[in-house]
Structures are given as C-alpha cells and as structure tokens.
Motif scaffolding. Structure first.
Motif, PDB file in Angstrom:
ATOM      1  N   LYS A 209       1.043  -1.703  11.844  1.00  0.00           N
ATOM      2  CA  LYS A 209       2.177  -1.218  12.378  1.00  0.00           C
ATOM      3  C   LYS A 209       1.942   0.221  13.054  1.00  0.00           C
ATOM      4  O   LYS A 209       1.119   0.876  12.639  1.00  0.00           O
ATOM      5  N   SER A 210       2.356   0.143  14.276  1.00  0.00           N
ATOM      6  CA  SER A 210       1.915   1.176  15.060  1.00  0.00           C
ATOM      7  C   SER A 210       3.042   2.070  15.883  1.00  0.00           C
ATOM      8  O   SER A 210       2.705   3.056  16.467  1.00  0.00           O
ATOM      9  N   GLU A 211       4.399   1.750  15.359  1.00  0.00           N
ATOM     10  CA  GLU A 211       5.230   2.600  15.870  1.00  0.00           C
ATOM     11  C   GLU A 211       5.254   4.129  15.107  1.00  0.00           C
ATOM     12  O   GLU A 211       4.834   4.144  13.739  1.00  0.00           O
ATOM     13  N   GLU A 212       5.947   5.067  15.595  1.00  0.00           N
ATOM     14  CA  GLU A 212       5.699   6.313  15.191  1.00  0.00           C
ATOM     15  C   GLU A 212       6.422   6.460  13.681  1.00  0.00           C
ATOM     16  O   GLU A 212       5.983   7.043  13.083  1.00  0.00           O
ATOM     17  N   SER A 213       7.599   5.720  13.958  1.00  0.00           N
ATOM     18  CA  SER A 213       8.222   5.667  12.637  1.00  0.00           C
ATOM     19  C   SER A 213       7.516   5.011  11.247  1.00  0.00           C
ATOM     20  O   SER A 213       7.681   5.591  10.038  1.00  0.00           O
TER      21      SER A 213
ATOM     22  N   GLY B 212       0.940  -1.359   0.087  1.00  0.00           N
ATOM     23  CA  GLY B 212       0.196   0.010   0.034  1.00  0.00           C
ATOM     24  C   GLY B 212       0.758   1.176  -0.186  1.00  0.00           C
ATOM     25  O   GLY B 212       0.648   2.238  -0.687  1.00  0.00           O
ATOM     26  N   VAL B 213       1.888   1.295   0.767  1.00  0.00           N
ATOM     27  CA  VAL B 213       2.927   2.318   0.703  1.00  0.00           C
ATOM     28  C   VAL B 213       3.564   2.651  -0.571  1.00  0.00           C
ATOM     29  O   VAL B 213       3.442   3.992  -1.059  1.00  0.00           O
ATOM     30  N   GLN B 214       3.827   1.600  -1.530  1.00  0.00           N
ATOM     31  CA  GLN B 214       4.281   2.131  -2.766  1.00  0.00           C
ATOM     32  C   GLN B 214       3.197   2.430  -3.737  1.00  0.00           C
ATOM     33  O   GLN B 214       3.400   3.248  -4.670  1.00  0.00           O
ATOM     34  N   PHE B 215       1.969   1.720  -3.432  1.00  0.00           N
ATOM     35  CA  PHE B 215       0.672   2.042  -4.481  1.00  0.00           C
ATOM     36  C   PHE B 215       0.315   3.548  -3.878  1.00  0.00           C
ATOM     37  O   PHE B 215       0.141   4.344  -4.977  1.00  0.00           O
TER      38      PHE B 215
ATOM     39  N   LEU C 208       6.136   6.973   8.030  1.00  0.00           N
ATOM     40  CA  LEU C 208       6.361   6.471   6.493  1.00  0.00           C
ATOM     41  C   LEU C 208       5.276   6.291   6.026  1.00  0.00           C
ATOM     42  O   LEU C 208       5.143   6.730   4.672  1.00  0.00           O
ATOM     43  N   GLY C 209       3.868   6.219   6.469  1.00  0.00           N
ATOM     44  CA  GLY C 209       2.743   6.026   5.753  1.00  0.00           C
ATOM     45  C   GLY C 209       2.358   7.304   5.500  1.00  0.00           C
ATOM     46  O   GLY C 209       1.856   7.419   4.343  1.00  0.00           O
TER      47      GLY C 209
ATOM     48  N   ALA D 202      -0.267   9.149   2.460  1.00  0.00           N
ATOM     49  CA  ALA D 202      -1.598   8.972   2.897  1.00  0.00           C
ATOM     50  C   ALA D 202      -1.834  10.267   3.671  1.00  0.00           C
ATOM     51  O   ALA D 202      -1.008  11.109   4.169  1.00  0.00           O
ATOM     52  N   ASP D 203      -3.310  10.470   3.790  1.00  0.00           N
ATOM     53  CA  ASP D 203      -3.715  11.861   4.628  1.00  0.00           C
ATOM     54  C   ASP D 203      -4.051  11.379   5.954  1.00  0.00           C
ATOM     55  O   ASP D 203      -3.974  12.349   6.840  1.00  0.00           O
ATOM     56  N   ASP D 204      -4.417  10.128   6.507  1.00  0.00           N
ATOM     57  CA  ASP D 204      -4.401   9.823   7.741  1.00  0.00           C
ATOM     58  C   ASP D 204      -4.096   8.432   7.865  1.00  0.00           C
ATOM     59  O   ASP D 204      -3.916   7.822   6.882  1.00  0.00           O
TER      60      ASP D 204
END
Length: 237
Positions: free
Chosen positions: A85-89, A61-64, A93-94, A99-101
């Motif tokens: 994934k819940s880490e701040e990093s 999804g990140v690449q898309f 990245l997302g 991404a908007d949210d």
C-alpha cells in the motif's frame, strides 16, 4: 552485540530476500509467516527489531502492531512496516498503528537495510544532556525514564515508544524553540533516512497521546506554518 531481527512475512521469496540482505549486513535473522508464530518466538527474548508485513493470514500486521504497542513488554520494540500500500492515508494508518517506519513494496534491499540500521541507531543512547525538566515532565537519560511530577501527587511514569522518547528528549533539550518538521527529521531521525515530513506529525500525535494520560500533552504546541515546540507555560489550560 549482534542485533537479532524477526521478519514476519507470509511470502517466502520476499522473506528470504530480506533475510539474505540483512544477514550479509551482519544481523541475526529469524522468520515467521504469521503473527501467532512470531509471538511465540518473542516469548523468551524480544528481537532487536521487527519487520512486519501489513497483509498477513489470520491477523493483519496493523492489528499486531497495535497489540504490541499496548503491551508494556513490547511497547518499545522498533517496528518497520512492509506493505504494498503506497497511498499517504495508508502510510499514516501504518504509522498510527505503532510502526516506526514504513517501506513500500517493491522495495530496494539496500534502502531497507539502511532503514533498519537507522532504526537500530535510534535505540542507542543519544548525547547525554543530563536530566531534563520542562513543566511537570522529568526525563532521565541514564534510566531512559520519563515521569510526570505534579504537586501533591505521586510521580507517574510516561510510557513512550523509542521514537517518541527521542522526539521528546530533543524537544525538552531545546524548550520554547520552534522546530520545523525538516529540522526534527534531521535531529531525531537522522538526515540519512528516507522519511517524509508527514511522519513527524504522526509521531507528534503519538507523543501527545502518551502524555495525555498525565495531562501533559498541552506542553507540546503546534506553531502553524512553522512546526512544533515544547513550552514551559502552555497557552492551553
């Protein structure tokens, strides 16, 4: 007009849970299990919003999201990233991918619907302040267009995503004022959504990157310990 939402999620149970709750909220919903199917579904008509899972078969999804932001046709498509994934990093990245949210699994369906509503509300015209101008930047709310106009050069269109447009519009309507992250969240995102202040930094970074193509990024200044402002006379030349 009923908003159409496309869910790109390879876990059928999660996709169905999201679809049921969004349908009950009054949205038209479509589902795709991977990005190539989603792309085909968007060829004729873009959805009002895309809910995109981070981990997908074939292409992430990140690449898309990055590819959608690089395409003029889909640059302004609102994207809600869904991930375990819940880490701040990971959140950064997302958001950096376009991404908007960002919603972390497991999630509350009620919260997810609230975030969808907030994202779609950002697409609606904000209070019309009329054309705005700061330095070489010109923003016209009626055409939803931002131009960089330098002396003796052709005007250049600045391509912005929906959140970056609203952020720039608010800053240009209040030039030279320093706005804290909390204030920007309230005025640009709306105080009813669950977004961290770190998100503001990511969108400022994206706004600067878009403005850099016309040498206008230096008009957005960071005021250490306080927040951000747009200035008519940048200190950095």
């Amino acid at each position: 007009m009923t908003h159409r939402i496309l869910i790109v999620e390879d876990e059928p149970s999660i996709a169905e849970l999201i679809a049921i709750n969004l349908t009950h909220a009054g949205y038209d919903v479509e589902k795709a299990m991977q990005t190539d199917i989603a792309l085909n579904m968007m060829r004729d008509q873009l959805p009002s919003l895309l809910i995109l899972d981070w981990m997908l078969p074939g292409k992430s999804g990140v690449q898309f999201a990055k590819e959608l932001r690089a395409n003029d046709r889909t640059r302004s498509l609102p994207i809600l990233m869904l991930t375990a994934k819940s880490e701040e990093s990971d959140k950064v990245l997302g958001l950096d991918s376009g991404a908007d949210d960002y919603v972390t699994k497991p999630f509350s369906p009620k919260e997810l619907v609230a975030r969808v509503k907030a994202l779609l509300r950002r697409q609606s015209p904000v209070e019309d302040s009329g054309p705005l101008s700061v330095g070489p930047l010109k923003l016209d709310p009626s055409s939803h267009r931002v131009m960089a106009v330098w002396p003796n050069t052709e005007p250049q269109i600045v391509s912005l995503g929906p959140t970056e447009y609203r952020l720039l519009q608010f800053l240009m309507a209040n030039p030279e004022r320093v706005h804290s992250r909390a204030n920007l969240l309230d005025k640009v995102w709306g105080n009813e959504v669950y977004i961290e202040e770190r998100t503001v930094d990511v969108h400022i970074k994206r706004l600067r990157a878009a403005l850099a193509t016309s040498d206008c990024d230096r008009y957005i200044e960071t005021v250490r310990g306080s927040g951000y402002r747009i200035t008519k006379i940048p200190t950095q030349t």
